[in-house]
Design a protein around this motif. Structure first.
Motif, PDB file in Angstrom:
ATOM      1  N   LYS A   1      42.519  30.578  40.763  1.00 16.42           N
ATOM      2  CA  LYS A   1      41.876  30.197  42.015  1.00 16.42           C
ATOM      3  C   LYS A   1      40.828  29.782  42.067  1.00 16.42           C
ATOM      4  N   THR A   2      39.672  30.593  42.147  1.00 19.74           N
ATOM      5  CA  THR A   2      38.286  30.080  42.544  1.00 19.74           C
ATOM      6  C   THR A   2      37.731  30.802  41.216  1.00 19.74           C
ATOM      7  N   PRO A   3      37.327  30.649  39.991  1.00 21.81           N
ATOM      8  CA  PRO A   3      36.553  31.091  39.115  1.00 21.81           C
ATOM      9  C   PRO A   3      35.061  31.143  39.324  1.00 21.81           C
ATOM     10  N   LYS A   4      34.585  29.793  39.897  1.00 21.82           N
ATOM     11  CA  LYS A   4      33.188  29.548  40.185  1.00 21.82           C
ATOM     12  C   LYS A   4      32.680  30.546  41.255  1.00 21.82           C
ATOM     13  N   ILE A   5      33.593  30.492  42.597  1.00 18.44           N
ATOM     14  CA  ILE A   5      33.242  31.405  43.570  1.00 18.44           C
ATOM     15  C   ILE A   5      33.114  32.730  43.254  1.00 18.44           C
ATOM     16  N   ASP A   6      34.034  33.148  42.459  1.00 24.06           N
ATOM     17  CA  ASP A   6      34.338  34.432  41.978  1.00 24.06           C
ATOM     18  C   ASP A   6      32.983  35.080  41.422  1.00 24.06           C
ATOM     19  N   ILE A   7      32.640  34.145  40.305  1.00 19.29           N
ATOM     20  CA  ILE A   7      31.361  34.681  39.351  1.00 19.29           C
ATOM     21  C   ILE A   7      30.451  34.466  40.365  1.00 19.29           C
ATOM     22  N   ASN A   8      30.048  33.205  41.401  1.00 11.94           N
ATOM     23  CA  ASN A   8      28.759  33.517  42.030  1.00 11.94           C
ATOM     24  C   ASN A   8      28.577  34.503  43.021  1.00 11.94           C
ATOM     25  N   SER A   9      29.717  34.738  43.510  1.00 14.53           N
ATOM     26  CA  SER A   9      29.896  35.924  44.659  1.00 14.53           C
ATOM     27  C   SER A   9      29.437  37.187  43.774  1.00 14.53           C
ATOM     28  N   LYS A  10      29.995  37.544  42.563  1.00 13.98           N
ATOM     29  CA  LYS A  10      29.720  38.776  42.003  1.00 13.98           C
ATOM     30  C   LYS A  10      28.265  38.848  41.699  1.00 13.98           C
ATOM     31  N   VAL A  11      27.750  37.637  41.173  1.00 14.96           N
ATOM     32  CA  VAL A  11      26.379  37.823  40.664  1.00 14.96           C
ATOM     33  C   VAL A  11      25.297  38.107  42.045  1.00 14.96           C
ATOM     34  N   ASP A  12      25.750  37.391  43.091  1.00 14.14           N
ATOM     35  CA  ASP A  12      25.008  37.600  44.470  1.00 14.14           C
ATOM     36  C   ASP A  12      24.914  39.090  44.599  1.00 14.14           C
ATOM     37  N   LEU A  13      26.096  39.724  44.478  1.00 16.16           N
ATOM     38  CA  LEU A  13      26.383  41.100  44.768  1.00 16.16           C
ATOM     39  C   LEU A  13      25.728  42.119  44.139  1.00 16.16           C
ATOM     40  N   ILE A  14      25.449  41.918  42.683  1.00 10.72           N
ATOM     41  CA  ILE A  14      24.687  42.611  41.469  1.00 10.72           C
ATOM     42  C   ILE A  14      23.290  42.363  42.180  1.00 10.72           C
ATOM     43  N   ILE A  15      22.812  41.327  42.390  1.00 12.06           N
ATOM     44  CA  ILE A  15      21.446  41.090  42.716  1.00 12.06           C
ATOM     45  C   ILE A  15      21.084  41.835  43.671  1.00 12.06           C
ATOM     46  N   GLN A  16      21.983  41.842  44.912  1.00 13.49           N
ATOM     47  CA  GLN A  16      21.623  42.431  46.185  1.00 13.49           C
ATOM     48  C   GLN A  16      21.719  43.907  46.078  1.00 13.49           C
ATOM     49  N   SER A  17      22.504  44.835  45.475  1.00 16.94           N
ATOM     50  CA  SER A  17      22.524  45.992  45.475  1.00 16.94           C
ATOM     51  C   SER A  17      22.820  46.592  44.079  1.00 16.94           C
ATOM     52  N   LYS A  18      22.370  47.805  43.701  1.00 18.39           N
ATOM     53  CA  LYS A  18      22.652  48.496  42.177  1.00 18.39           C
ATOM     54  C   LYS A  18      23.970  48.933  42.318  1.00 18.39           C
ATOM     55  N   LYS A  19      24.806  49.190  43.393  1.00 10.58           N
ATOM     56  CA  LYS A  19      26.011  49.862  43.650  1.00 10.58           C
ATOM     57  C   LYS A  19      26.956  48.865  42.987  1.00 10.58           C
ATOM     58  N   HIS A  20      26.682  47.532  42.895  1.00  9.53           N
ATOM     59  CA  HIS A  20      27.727  46.513  42.395  1.00  9.53           C
ATOM     60  C   HIS A  20      27.520  46.325  40.821  1.00  9.53           C
ATOM     61  N   ALA A  21      26.581  47.393  40.238  1.00 10.59           N
ATOM     62  CA  ALA A  21      26.504  47.005  38.952  1.00 10.59           C
ATOM     63  C   ALA A  21      27.563  46.743  37.837  1.00 10.59           C
ATOM     64  N   ASN A  22      28.698  47.759  38.143  1.00 10.72           N
ATOM     65  CA  ASN A  22      29.812  47.485  37.219  1.00 10.72           C
ATOM     66  C   ASN A  22      30.535  46.068  37.427  1.00 10.72           C
ATOM     67  N   ASP A  23      29.919  45.209  38.223  1.00 13.49           N
ATOM     68  CA  ASP A  23      30.626  43.895  38.492  1.00 13.49           C
ATOM     69  C   ASP A  23      30.163  42.859  37.269  1.00 13.49           C
ATOM     70  N   VAL A  24      29.067  43.480  36.828  1.00 15.67           N
ATOM     71  CA  VAL A  24      28.671  42.563  35.559  1.00 15.67           C
ATOM     72  C   VAL A  24      29.678  42.535  34.342  1.00 15.67           C
ATOM     73  N   PHE A  25      30.431  43.564  34.117  1.00 17.61           N
ATOM     74  CA  PHE A  25      31.539  43.233  33.309  1.00 17.61           C
ATOM     75  C   PHE A  25      32.523  41.997  33.528  1.00 17.61           C
ATOM     76  N   ASP A  26      32.689  42.075  34.857  1.00 19.46           N
ATOM     77  CA  ASP A  26      33.740  40.774  35.207  1.00 19.46           C
ATOM     78  C   ASP A  26      32.887  39.506  35.060  1.00 19.46           C
ATOM     79  N   VAL A  27      31.822  39.440  35.122  1.00 15.77           N
ATOM     80  CA  VAL A  27      31.267  38.138  34.779  1.00 15.77           C
ATOM     81  C   VAL A  27      31.021  37.958  33.569  1.00 15.77           C
ATOM     82  N   LEU A  28      30.926  38.886  32.790  1.00 15.74           N
ATOM     83  CA  LEU A  28      30.841  38.702  31.079  1.00 15.74           C
ATOM     84  C   LEU A  28      32.256  38.480  30.699  1.00 15.74           C
ATOM     85  N   GLU A  29      33.003  39.015  31.417  1.00 12.17           N
ATOM     86  CA  GLU A  29      34.600  38.776  30.777  1.00 12.17           C
ATOM     87  C   GLU A  29      34.758  37.253  30.935  1.00 12.17           C
ATOM     88  N   TYR A  30      34.333  36.616  31.840  1.00  8.19           N
ATOM     89  CA  TYR A  30      34.210  34.948  31.954  1.00  8.19           C
ATOM     90  C   TYR A  30      33.824  34.423  30.972  1.00  8.19           C
TER      91      TYR A  30
END
Length: 532
Positions: A20-49
């Protein structure tokens, strides 16, 4: 560096996102991690890509990681100092913020490992993106250090990261020349150049000692590609472009001193050239030696061993070694025993056909320009060139013939080679020994340049005319051969084709007035052919 923890993202979900949308998915996760520490675990999803099999996904992930970790470095959201093992984060009395910084530092280290692996990826786009991301992180680490250092010899420059990049670029299995050419942009930065030179020198010593100095064509070609892309500044005032700006004591920094750059450059090349090289690489090194290497070395005489060894190899390699030896002999008083004997042995039929013919004869002309050379030596060179001229192509002859005449002009005692009245009408064996390698034993002075008289009947009129120069007394003014050194057969033919005839050439004494009909009504065929 700690490896990144994989998962949190199932293979099924990853496949859906990939489609579907890997680029949008990556960018949205990166933005969430930068905005809030509670999304820190999303970094694993980005590294998976970063480990995806699809090129576009990996490139998007590299860009996302560059944005994420650059922001965290700038914000100070990474642990600074000696990083504890990740297992120790569970317990202990550390604060939540400190654990978060340690957690992100471990993820950052995992990201660096993946990027370093991607430098050897089969896709060039991924290689290039990974290299640029690593150098971006190097700049950020220089500005926001991850190690506690108040002051040291190396200031806050990320040496370990640069060393890791250099190690990947100097692959032993893969030709990295294209990626190294992309890396040249960073080599133009003073601090990167300085630490890269130190890293390459250490890497070469480690790898070559491990293989006991055996020739490693792929690895040594990569090293040479990197070294040849290093452009040294000529003045200290040119040291202005830095990857990392040092706030304090910049003038005391070794990377800001031209003297230290030259010292590192000298050690680098000497360390590389002390090992045996592939035969093809000798040519590559010698081509740039006199222009790019010797001027940037504080003690050029240290290159004597390499140049003399290359000069003794023979063939085109010896021709190219002449340039470096010329610099050392004329500017640094190098005493090379049997130099002219070796130069004499280089005169063989192939010298007129090699790629570096013009360079060789230019240097040979300089070496033979001294009027203090012994007569037997000059006579040997003139005679050998005359003998070789018998089988040389016209383009080479137009340069060699004036070359021989210039030798005779400089040394009047050699005129006996073109004027020996006692042997004018005698048929005798030539006493000259073509196979003799020692010019003092070849009996050139007892011979004559009968080859030049033979060339006066050459099929090419320009060659015949040039050979006839010995029929008249030679003028004191030497012929300028600089424009003839690079004369090619193609240029010679083009010159002949463009030459205009000064007068018309008669082709037929009986002009034809009609087809096959001459003047007076007599058939042209009838005049020349008869059936009787």
């Amino acid at each position: 560096m700690a490896t990144s923890k994989r998962c949190n993202v199932s293979s099924e979900n990853l496949t859906v996102n990939d489609v579907k949308t890997p680029k949008i998915d990556i960018n949205s996760k990166v933005d969430l991690i930068i905005q809030s520490k509670k999304h820190a675990n999303d970094v694993f999803d980005v590294l998976e890509y970063l480990q995806s099999e699809k090129e576009k996904n990996v490139v998007c992930a590299i860009n996302g990681c560059t944005k994420l970790f650059s922001t965290l470095l700038e914000r100070g959201d990474m642990y600074v100092g000696q990083l504890p093992k990740e297992e120790l984060l569970i317990g202990g009395d550390r604060s939540a913020d400190e654990k978060y910084c340690m957690f992100m530092r471990h993820r950052y280290n995992g990201c660096l490992e993946l990027l370093l692996e991607h430098i050897s990826h089969e896709s060039y786009q991924i290689k290039e993106s990974a290299l640029c991301a690593l150098m971006q992180f190097a700049a950020m680490e220089g500005k926001f250090p991850l190690q506690d250092m108040d002051w040291s010899e190396h200031y806050s420059f990320p040496r370990e990261l640069i060393q890791a990049v250099v190690e990947r670029l100097l692959s032993q299995e893969e030709d990295m020349a294209l990626l190294i050419s992309r890396f040249q942009e960073y080599l133009d930065m003073e601090d990167v150049r300085y630490y890269v030179m130190s890293s390459v020198r250490a890497n070469v010593g480690r790898v070559m000692d491990k293989t006991k100095g055996a020739v490693m064509p792929i690895y040594q070609n990569n090293v040479f590609a990197l070294l040849s892309n290093i452009n040294m500044p000529s003045q200290e005032s040119e040291l202005t472009n830095y990857l990392v700006k040092q706030e304090a004591k910049h003038e005391d920094w070794k990377a800001a001193k031209l003297k230290e750059h030259k010292r590192a450059f000298e050690r680098l090349w000497l360390g590389f050239l002390k090992y045996k090289l592939p035969s093809s690489m000798y040519k590559k090194v010698l081509v740039i030696l006199h222009d790019s290497i010797l001027p940037n070395i504080s003690n050029p005489t240290l290159m004597i061993d390499f140049l003399t060894a290359a000069y003794d190899v023979g063939g085109a390699i010896s021709l190219l070694a002449l340039n470096g030896l010329f610099v050392l002999i004329h500017q640094h008083n190098l005493d090379y025993p049997d130099f002219y004997k070796k130069l004499y042995s280089l005169l063989e039929p192939s010298v007129f056909h090699v790629k570096y013919r013009a360079r060789f004869f230019h240097l040979a002309n300089l070496f033979l320009s001294s009027t203090h050379l012994p007569v037997y030596l000059v006579a040997a060179f003139a005679k050998r060139l005359s003998r070789l001229a018998l089988t040389a192509p016209p383009a080479a002859l137009l340069m060699v013939l004036p070359f021989i005449c210039n030798l005779i002009r400089r040394h009047p005692a050699c005129r006996v080679l073109i004027h020996r009245p006692s042997a004018a009408d005698e048929v005798c064996d030539d006493p000259y020994l073509m196979e003799e390698e020692d010019p003092s034993q070849c009996h050139a002075l007892e011979s004559s340049l009968w080859e030049l008289q033979t060339l006066q009947k050459h099929y090419h009129p320009d060659v015949a005319k040039a050979a006839m120069a010995i029929n008249k007394p030679l003028s004191q003014q030497e012929d300028d051969i600089s424009e003839l050194l690079e004369l090619s057969t193609y240029e010679l033919m083009e010159r002949d084709l463009k030459h205009k005839q000064s007068k018309t050439v008669p082709l037929e004494f009986d002009p034809a007035t009609q087809l096959l009909q001459g003047s007076g009504g007599v058939g042209v065929l009838g005049l020349n052919f008869s059936l009787e």
